[in-house]
Design a protein around this motif. Sequence first.
Motif, PDB file in Angstrom:
ATOM      1  N   SER A   1      10.789  -1.849  11.930  1.00 37.24           N
ATOM      2  CA  SER A   1      11.124  -1.825  10.805  1.00 37.24           C
ATOM      3  C   SER A   1      10.602  -2.647   9.167  1.00 37.24           C
ATOM      4  O   SER A   1       9.527  -2.493   9.162  1.00 37.24           O
ATOM      5  CB  SER A   1      12.368  -3.291  11.082  1.00 37.24           C
ATOM      6  OG  SER A   1      12.429  -2.490  12.513  1.00 37.24           O
ATOM      7  N   ARG A   2      10.979  -2.816   8.667  1.00 39.62           N
ATOM      8  CA  ARG A   2      11.029  -3.224   7.289  1.00 39.62           C
ATOM      9  C   ARG A   2       9.691  -4.010   6.981  1.00 39.62           C
ATOM     10  O   ARG A   2      10.294  -4.963   8.008  1.00 39.62           O
ATOM     11  CB  ARG A   2      11.644  -3.589   6.003  1.00 39.62           C
ATOM     12  CG  ARG A   2      11.250  -3.887   5.079  1.00 39.62           C
ATOM     13  CD  ARG A   2      12.925  -4.620   4.075  1.00 39.62           C
ATOM     14  NE  ARG A   2      11.536  -5.092   3.104  1.00 39.62           N
ATOM     15  CZ  ARG A   2      12.540  -4.199   1.882  1.00 39.62           C
ATOM     16  NH1 ARG A   2      13.170  -2.608   2.019  1.00 39.62           N
ATOM     17  NH2 ARG A   2      11.636  -5.260   0.894  1.00 39.62           N
ATOM     18  N   GLU A   3       8.319  -3.678   6.757  1.00 45.07           N
ATOM     19  CA  GLU A   3       7.278  -4.734   6.835  1.00 45.07           C
ATOM     20  C   GLU A   3       7.544  -4.945   5.291  1.00 45.07           C
ATOM     21  O   GLU A   3       7.841  -4.273   4.819  1.00 45.07           O
ATOM     22  CB  GLU A   3       6.654  -3.496   6.810  1.00 45.07           C
ATOM     23  CG  GLU A   3       6.040  -2.753   8.420  1.00 45.07           C
ATOM     24  CD  GLU A   3       5.464  -3.827   9.035  1.00 45.07           C
ATOM     25  OE1 GLU A   3       4.562  -5.122   9.060  1.00 45.07           O
ATOM     26  OE2 GLU A   3       5.743  -4.471  10.847  1.00 45.07           O
TER      27      GLU A   3
ATOM     28  N   ARG B   1       0.749  -4.062   0.457  1.00 44.84           N
ATOM     29  CA  ARG B   1       0.734  -2.608   1.253  1.00 44.84           C
ATOM     30  C   ARG B   1       0.402  -3.156   2.906  1.00 44.84           C
ATOM     31  O   ARG B   1       0.005  -3.742   3.665  1.00 44.84           O
ATOM     32  CB  ARG B   1      -1.348  -2.821   0.696  1.00 44.84           C
ATOM     33  CG  ARG B   1      -1.817  -0.732   0.896  1.00 44.84           C
ATOM     34  CD  ARG B   1      -2.806  -1.024   0.878  1.00 44.84           C
ATOM     35  NE  ARG B   1      -3.551   0.638   1.541  1.00 44.84           N
ATOM     36  CZ  ARG B   1      -2.953   1.377   1.205  1.00 44.84           C
ATOM     37  NH1 ARG B   1      -2.734   1.752  -0.508  1.00 44.84           N
ATOM     38  NH2 ARG B   1      -3.967   2.803   1.530  1.00 44.84           N
ATOM     39  N   VAL B   2       1.182  -1.973   3.332  1.00 43.30           N
ATOM     40  CA  VAL B   2       1.891  -1.705   4.300  1.00 43.30           C
ATOM     41  C   VAL B   2       0.947  -0.465   5.316  1.00 43.30           C
ATOM     42  O   VAL B   2       1.486   0.948   4.248  1.00 43.30           O
ATOM     43  CB  VAL B   2       3.114  -1.726   4.631  1.00 43.30           C
ATOM     44  CG1 VAL B   2       3.097  -1.438   6.399  1.00 43.30           C
ATOM     45  CG2 VAL B   2       3.364  -2.643   4.229  1.00 43.30           C
TER      46      VAL B   2
ATOM     47  N   SER C   1       0.849   4.879   3.690  1.00 45.44           N
ATOM     48  CA  SER C   1       0.895   3.394   2.807  1.00 45.44           C
ATOM     49  C   SER C   1       2.925   3.496   1.813  1.00 45.44           C
ATOM     50  O   SER C   1       2.584   4.377   1.899  1.00 45.44           O
ATOM     51  CB  SER C   1      -0.481   3.270   2.502  1.00 45.44           C
ATOM     52  OG  SER C   1      -0.702   3.545   1.183  1.00 45.44           O
ATOM     53  N   ILE C   2       2.628   2.652   2.184  1.00 49.23           N
ATOM     54  CA  ILE C   2       3.789   1.348   0.892  1.00 49.23           C
ATOM     55  C   ILE C   2       2.978   0.815   0.135  1.00 49.23           C
ATOM     56  O   ILE C   2       2.698  -0.235   0.728  1.00 49.23           O
ATOM     57  CB  ILE C   2       5.337   1.726   2.114  1.00 49.23           C
ATOM     58  CG1 ILE C   2       5.211   2.347   2.813  1.00 49.23           C
ATOM     59  CG2 ILE C   2       6.000   0.532   0.645  1.00 49.23           C
ATOM     60  CD1 ILE C   2       6.688   1.700   3.570  1.00 49.23           C
TER      61      ILE C   2
END
Length: 118
Positions: A8-10, A14-15, A29-30
């Motif tokens: 789910s949303r992290e 930086r993810v 990466s987001i």
Amino acid sequence: MSNYTKISREEGARVELHDKLNLTGAEISINRMKAGASVPFIHAHKENEEIYFVISGKGKAVVDGEEIRLEEGDWLRIAPPAHRQFFAAEDSDFNYICIQVRANSLKGYTMDDAIAIE
């Protein structure tokens, strides 16, 4: 073990999804930067190209000394040896996805790689 991994949303600046999704052929990466922020280093890669998609906001990439303005909806591909650094605009947050894959490794895509089941 199932043939998929879902998260789910992290949250966070930086993810990285490599470990979270058990990726075997890419790193994704987001990245979320506040207005006026920047990646604090210039970098290049040995083998991996990077593909960037701007989710929202605006900023710029500096690639081999050239400034490239970026805004929501833009895509940018950068070859492995290029020197790169990213900056959010002074008046806008800058949110983007980075997809990192080995350059020249794609052997088939879309229907070339698909197997019809029924």
